[in-house]
Design a protein around this motif. Structure first.
Motif: not given
Length: 554
Positions: A285-295, A310-317
């Motif tokens: 799960e963390l690797m998936k979020r890391s990929t999203e943040v990187e992209q 803002q919509s995905l709150n992507i900064q939160q793990p």
């Protein structure tokens, strides 16, 4: 020819010089016959030419010619004699080792028929004939053939040993009895021979008895070896059974130990596998979020980046578990082996108690003997069954007349006891006694020399090796001091075992196959008798008899 068939006697063909049958016979002018070589040698060694038979003197040495007729007769005689000797030899036995041979036979020695004490020669049947036919030889003393004829002659007087001097205990001749032993007790050999024959007969009988005793002892020893072998085989079989059972218990204990440790290890492994699986899921799960943040961080679209953050709150793990306090502690095996060993010891102890007493009882039961009570030793207060297998107290008043029985040294006069008829002074023996229903009794063995006409103290020092019951539930080994016995249950049948040489007396609870007590290190020097004391009737409370029971090996 008829005259030729009637052969003269051997004496007519003997040369008077060599005393043997003629060889090349010649005849002198005086009519006497000699071997040609014999007469020639005779004349060559003498100064005069004279006839050895008639002493006629010849002036010159006579010319001698072989007597042809006499030579032919000698040849015929030799042939006849050889045929006769050959026929006689075939009928007679050839001397074998240990037999006396004929001293005259040349070549093959025939068995001697007689020995001559005058000639000191042994003869076969053929060569014995002159002693049976010639008058001078008939007077010679003939005996059954013996060797060493010289040993039968007196060395001092050269006479046959015909007498025995009892004074000097030696064989003597007739001259010895007159000269050297004239004042001694001298008897004919035959008389002493007959006496010695009687003595030898007695000696032989004694020796035969000794031989028989030793043969019996050999049989006894062999029987002991057989019994020992049977004991050894039985002990080996029982040992195999016991150790096989113990081995199986050890193997079970080892398997249980290994299984326990493996189960603990499996539990640890399962827990670790669950944690690892959960951690791998969170990592995914963390690797998936890391990929999203990187992209998203690479986007050049300002609006899109801000809206997405803002919509995905992507900064939160993504939500995860706090693993700070989570760990896998290795399973503790400390004490596992010790615990297993303790448990194994308990198991082995149970197996030993279960196997060994039964095995031991079976071993001693192999020495069972048939014991019966001896009425001649029984106290007058006791009642014995007709078969001698049961005894109980008759509740007789001790103060009453004892019917003159107290003077019997064999009988117990002051206590209610009786001995077995059988005695034992070696080896091992075992018997069983039923004690069911009794509140008091004494059992064991006693030595022969105990005093049966006085109050006794039951102890090894006084000649008794016994155990006893008192007050219905108190069991003792009768020693100095007495030994209180702790029994799990009251025995209904007691086995008594004695090993005379080992100095051992043991008592067993037969039904429980358990050892009750053992007297060890005893020193037996007398006969031992089974000992029984049913004790007082006690108003009927102790009326049950002691019963000698047949031994049944399970």
């Amino acid at each position: 020819m008829a005259a030729a068939n009637c052969l003269p006697s051997e004496d007519q063909f003997l040369c008077s010089i060599c005393l043997d049958v003629f060889t090349d016979p010649v005849t002198t002018s005086c009519g006497h016959n000699f071997c040609k070589n014999c007469i020639t040698e005779h004349w060559n060694t003498n100064d005069q030419y004279l006839c050895p038979m008639c002493n006629k003197v010849f002036d010159t040495k006579p010319e001698l010619e072989v007597n042809t007729s006499l030579s032919e007769m000698v040849a015929q005689f030799r042939q006849s004699a050889q045929q006769k000797a050959s026929s006689s030899s075939s009928e007679q036995q050839v001397s074998k080792p240990g037999e006396v041979p004929c001293d005259v036979c040349t070549g093959t020695k025939l068995k001697a028929l007689k020995s001559c004490l005058v000639c000191l020669v042994s003869y076969c049947e053929t060569h014995l004939e002159p002693h049976l036919t010639t008058s001078g030889l008939k007077r010679h003393q003939l005996i059954d053939p013996v060797e060493n004829l010289e040993g039968r002659m007196c060395t001092k007087h050269d006479k046959p040993l015909e007498l025995f001097c009892k004074t000097d205990q030696t064989c003597v001749c007739m001259l010895c009895s007159v000269l050297d032993h004239n004042m001694h007790d001298v008897v004919p050999l035959k008389e002493e021979y007959e006496g010695k024959k009687v003595e030898l007969g007695k000696t032989e009988a004694e020796i035969q008895q000794m031989i028989q005793k030793r043969r019996l002892k050999v049989q006894e020893i062999k029987h002991s070896v057989d019994l020992s072998e049977e004991d050894a085989d039985r002990e080996i079989a029982e040992g195999v059974q016991v150790f096989t059972s113990l081995k199986e218990s050890v193997e079970r204990g080892l398997n249980e130990l290994i299984n326990t440790i493996k189960e603990k290890q499996k539990t640890t492994e399962k827990q670790a596998e669950a944690f690892i699986k959960e951690l791998k899921q969170e990592i995914s799960e963390l690797m998936k979020r890391s990929t999203e943040v990187e992209q998203l961080s690479r986007s050049e679209d300002h609006l899109h980046l801000l809206q997405s953050v803002q919509s995905l709150n992507i900064q939160q793990p993504p939500p995860t578990k706090d693993w700070t306090e989570v760990s896998i502690r290795p399973s503790s095996y400390e004490g596992t082996v010790e615990k297993a060993v303790v448990q194994l010891e308990e198991t082995l102890s149970k197996e030993m108690k279960k196997l060994l007493p039964e095995s031991e009882l079976k071993r001693v039961q192999q020495y069972a003997v048939d014991v019966t009570l001896d009425p001649d030793t029984a106290s007058h207060q006791l009642i014995l069954s007709d078969d001698g297998k049961q005894v109980n107290h008759g509740d007789v008043d001790p103060g009453k007349d004892e019917k003159g029985l107290s003077g019997n040294k064999e009988r117990f006069s002051l206590i209610e006891c009786v001995l077995g008829k059988q005695s034992f002074s070696s080896g091992r023996f075992y018997f069983e006694v039923q004690v069911k229903g009794k509140t008091e009794w004494d059992l064991g063995v006693a030595r022969e020399s105990i005093n049966r006409n006085e109050l006794i103290t039951l102890s090894p020092e006084d000649g008794y090796w016994t155990i006893l019951l008192r007050n219905g539930n108190e069991y003792y080994a009768a020693a100095k001091p007495s030994v209180l016995l702790s029994l799990k249950s009251p025995p209904q049948k007691v086995g008594v075992f004695v090993d005379y040489e080992e100095g051992l007396v043991s008592f067993y609870d037969v039904d429980a196959a358990a050892l009750i007590y053992s007297f060890t290190g005893c020193s037996f020097t007398e006969k031992l008798f089974p000992f029984f004391c049913p004790d007082c009737n006690d108003g009927g409370r102790n009326s049950a008899p002691l019963i000698i029971s047949p031994v049944r090996v399970n």
